[in-house]
Design a protein around this motif. Structure first.
Motif, mmCIF file in Angstrom:
data_model
loop_
_atom_site.group_PDB
_atom_site.id
_atom_site.type_symbol
_atom_site.label_atom_id
_atom_site.label_comp_id
_atom_site.label_asym_id
_atom_site.label_seq_id
_atom_site.Cartn_x
_atom_site.Cartn_y
_atom_site.Cartn_z
ATOM 1 N N GLU A 1 79.721 -37.508 -30.668
ATOM 2 C CA GLU A 1 80.920 -38.339 -30.859
ATOM 3 C C GLU A 1 81.395 -38.368 -32.311
ATOM 4 O O GLU A 1 81.820 -39.409 -32.780
ATOM 5 C CB GLU A 1 80.611 -39.767 -30.384
ATOM 6 N N HIS B 1 82.961 -38.425 -22.078
ATOM 7 C CA HIS B 1 81.929 -39.298 -22.656
ATOM 8 C C HIS B 1 82.022 -39.353 -24.181
ATOM 9 O O HIS B 1 82.104 -40.438 -24.767
ATOM 10 C CB HIS B 1 80.536 -38.833 -22.210
ATOM 11 N N GLU B 2 82.019 -38.212 -24.826
ATOM 12 C CA GLU B 2 82.002 -38.227 -26.300
ATOM 13 C C GLU B 2 83.281 -38.844 -26.867
ATOM 14 O O GLU B 2 83.247 -39.493 -27.907
ATOM 15 C CB GLU B 2 81.776 -36.821 -26.872
ATOM 16 N N HIS C 1 83.346 -42.634 -26.943
ATOM 17 C CA HIS C 1 82.685 -43.204 -28.127
ATOM 18 C C HIS C 1 83.648 -43.516 -29.265
ATOM 19 O O HIS C 1 83.280 -44.227 -30.194
ATOM 20 C CB HIS C 1 81.634 -42.225 -28.646
ATOM 21 N N GLU D 1 76.159 -46.632 -26.077
ATOM 22 C CA GLU D 1 75.920 -45.800 -24.896
ATOM 23 C C GLU D 1 76.182 -46.517 -23.575
ATOM 24 O O GLU D 1 76.604 -45.887 -22.610
ATOM 25 C CB GLU D 1 74.504 -45.230 -24.922
ATOM 26 N N TYR E 1 72.062 -46.049 -21.205
ATOM 27 C CA TYR E 1 73.251 -45.370 -20.683
ATOM 28 C C TYR E 1 73.601 -45.923 -19.296
ATOM 29 O O TYR E 1 74.531 -46.709 -19.143
ATOM 30 C CB TYR E 1 73.009 -43.858 -20.566
#
Ligand SMILES: [Zn+2]
Length: 538
Positions: A293, A328-329, A332, A351, A403
């Motif tokens: 990220e 996902h990244e 962040h 997370e 997570y």
């Protein structure tokens, strides 16, 4: 027998907490007196990368405001890199080293409110990444054409693995400049916006400017045979530059595959609020590892596949509708880069929320039921063996459950809030309330409780600080449903939704047996699957 079980549970809990930490862990993980007295303002990291020698050299200028008078300052840099000298106002300073931590004695009187600079000169062969990004450092790779393909990654390990800085998360620098010199024919892509490229005899120097606060592990350099394409996204705060840097051979693939990026921006701006770094733009940068990220230059190595390297970690099918790393990244950027933990023990703030963002993306494009299938599907990856919150002041994160268990806790809280528009306001509110800040888990917990209008501390304590999954035991006798919680902390009394004989209602279980009566004999009982608990009929 009960005593024996209690004894065994006690021994297990001792084993879970009997971690030993070293002086280095404390120097890395705590706000030492040599860190506390100064506040970071600005870094200028200026380095030369020599790929053939796997060697770097350069300097970092550290500008700070004096908060309290003190003459000794801690700066971090990990061997085998070596500090050559440290200066202030051009004068060389003395320092003593304790492995990664270096204590500089300043000559000039440090007066409260003054803004000063030190320059740390360093060089060496930095630690090579063993398994980037988890066991990071420098990745010195080659692309398929034999060209250098280089990247840094350092979460957990610390940015001091490749450059000298104040390596603790509580104090983010307000802005930064990154200047990187590398061989001609290759480009370096870093955070923020490209200000200029200067051609030297055999090398090129790229200057990148970051205008927003940035956490240390978010800073990165990526050197390769890159090509570039871009688009302008019309976002909540106006036009946003979205730039993409990929290896030359992957350009056509990337132009199609990266269509997930503007989709991501649309879903996350809706649910989390405006992208937090408009001035710095957004980038996806191809790297020789899975991804990370890195703020405003999210790194990408998911091989242009949907899911997680082609797999659906939820098993629901929805995980193959998007590229896991892009979603996902980039999630962040809101939870990790905008709202950043002060101590890695609270890493769930990054997370848990970001794993949750995957199902928010599914929710936005495929609907609520699909999102439920996705987040519930990820429960199979939860261990429930150790707590999510780690150890404070020693740079030690908690269980990997942060997570998917974190995401399922948030999904459970959404059910308790029981009002999707209110829940969205809370998620957007978090990004406004803690905009560009470093936080503790307590601040996040208190905010969510206050905004939802209910005390959620028992939920956070159960799911973050205990390792056990609540079990709801129940019995059906004629028209009565009896139930109680076991395997919970004392205060745990989470209400849940249940459908009894096709009639939906809330029940309020505790550790004492309670009963709910139906008008007729009970034939069916379905507990709402969205609450993350285990149910057991006796
Ligand atoms: Zn993550």
């Amino acid at each position: 027998m009960r005593k024996l079980i209690l004894l065994l549970m006690f021994l297990v809990s001792i084993a879970n907490t009997a971690q030993t930490f070293t002086e280095q862990d404390s120097l890395r993980g705590s706000i030492t007196p040599e860190r506390a007295w100064w506040d970071l303002n600005y870094y200028h990291l200026d380095i030369t990368v020599n790929p053939d020698e796997k060697y770097i050299s350069g300097k970092n200028t550290i500008r700070y405001t004096v908060l309290d008078e003190n003459q000794v300052l801690q700066v971090d840099l990990q061997p085998p890199l070596k500090i050559e000298k440290i200066t202030q106002d051009g004068k060389k300073l003395k320092f003593v080293s304790k492995t990664n931590a270096h204590f500089v004695t300043l000559k000039k009187k440090q007066q409260k409110g003054n803004v000063n600079e030190i320059v740390v000169y360093y060089s060496g062969h930095p630690k090579e990444a063993i398994n980037a990004p988890w066991d990071g450092g420098f990745s010195w790779k080659k692309d398929e054409n034999g060209e250098h393909f280089i990247a840094t990654s350092c979460q957990g390990l610390g940015a001091s693995v490749w450059w000298p800085n104040k390596d603790h998360m509580y104090d983010e620098v307000d802005s930064m400049r990154i200047s990187v010199t590398n061989p001609k024919g290759l480009s370096n892509i870093s955070n923020g916006k490209l200000e200029k490229i200067v051609e030297n005899a055999k090398t090129v120097t790229s200057h990148w400017v970051v205008k927003n606060p940035i956490n240390n592990y978010g800073v990165n350099i990526n050197i390769g045979d890159y090509v570039h394409f871009s688009e302008v996204y019309e976002g909540e705060n106006g036009p946003l530059d979205m730039d993409y840097y990929v290896l030359k051979d992957n350009l056509e693939k990337a132009k199609i595959h990266f269509k997930d990026a503007p989709k991501m921006m649309e879903a996350f701006e809706h649910w989390f609020g405006p992208y937090p770094f408009y001035e710095d733009g957004f980038k996806l940068v191809e790297v020789p590892y899975l991804g990370m990220e890195h703020q405003s230059s999210v790194t990408y190595g998911n091989k242009y596949k949907k899911g997680y390297l082609g797999r659906d970690t939820s098993g629901s099918g929805w995980g193959l509708k998007f590229d896991f790393i892009i979603i996902h990244e980039s999630g962040h950027e809101w939870f990790a880069n905008n709202i950043t933990y002060k101590d890695v023990a609270d890493m769930w703030v990054h997370e848990g929320f970001t794993a949750y963002s995957e199902n928010i993306f599914v929710d936005y494009f495929y609907g609520k039921e699909a999102a439920e299938d996705y987040v519930i599907g990820t429960r199979k990856n939860i261990q429930n063996k150790t707590p999510i919150i780690g150890f404070y002041d020693v740079n030690k994160e908690g269980s990997g459950d942060m997570y998917t268990k974190g995401a399922n806790m948030l999904h459970t809280i959404r059910q308790l809030v029981d009002n999707d528009e209110k829940w969205r306001k809370i998620l957007r509110g978090l990004n406004k309330e803690f905009y560009h800040q470093t936080v503790t888990t307590k601040q996040i917990e208190d905010y969510v409780s206050a905004q939802s209008g209910r005390d959620l501390s028992m939920i956070f304590d159960q799911y973050l600080r205990d390792y056990r999954l609540p079990i709801l035991e129940y019995k059906i006798t004629a028209n009565n449903l009896a139930y109680r919680y076991v395997s919970v902390i004392d205060s745990f009394k989470m209400p849940i939704k249940v459908v009894i004989n096709e009639k939906e209602q809330w029940i309020f279980p505790s550790q004492e047996w309670k009963t709910t009566a139906a008008p007729t004999n009970i034939t069916t009982v379905v507990f709402d699957r969205n609450f993350y608990i285990h149910t057991k009929q006796l």
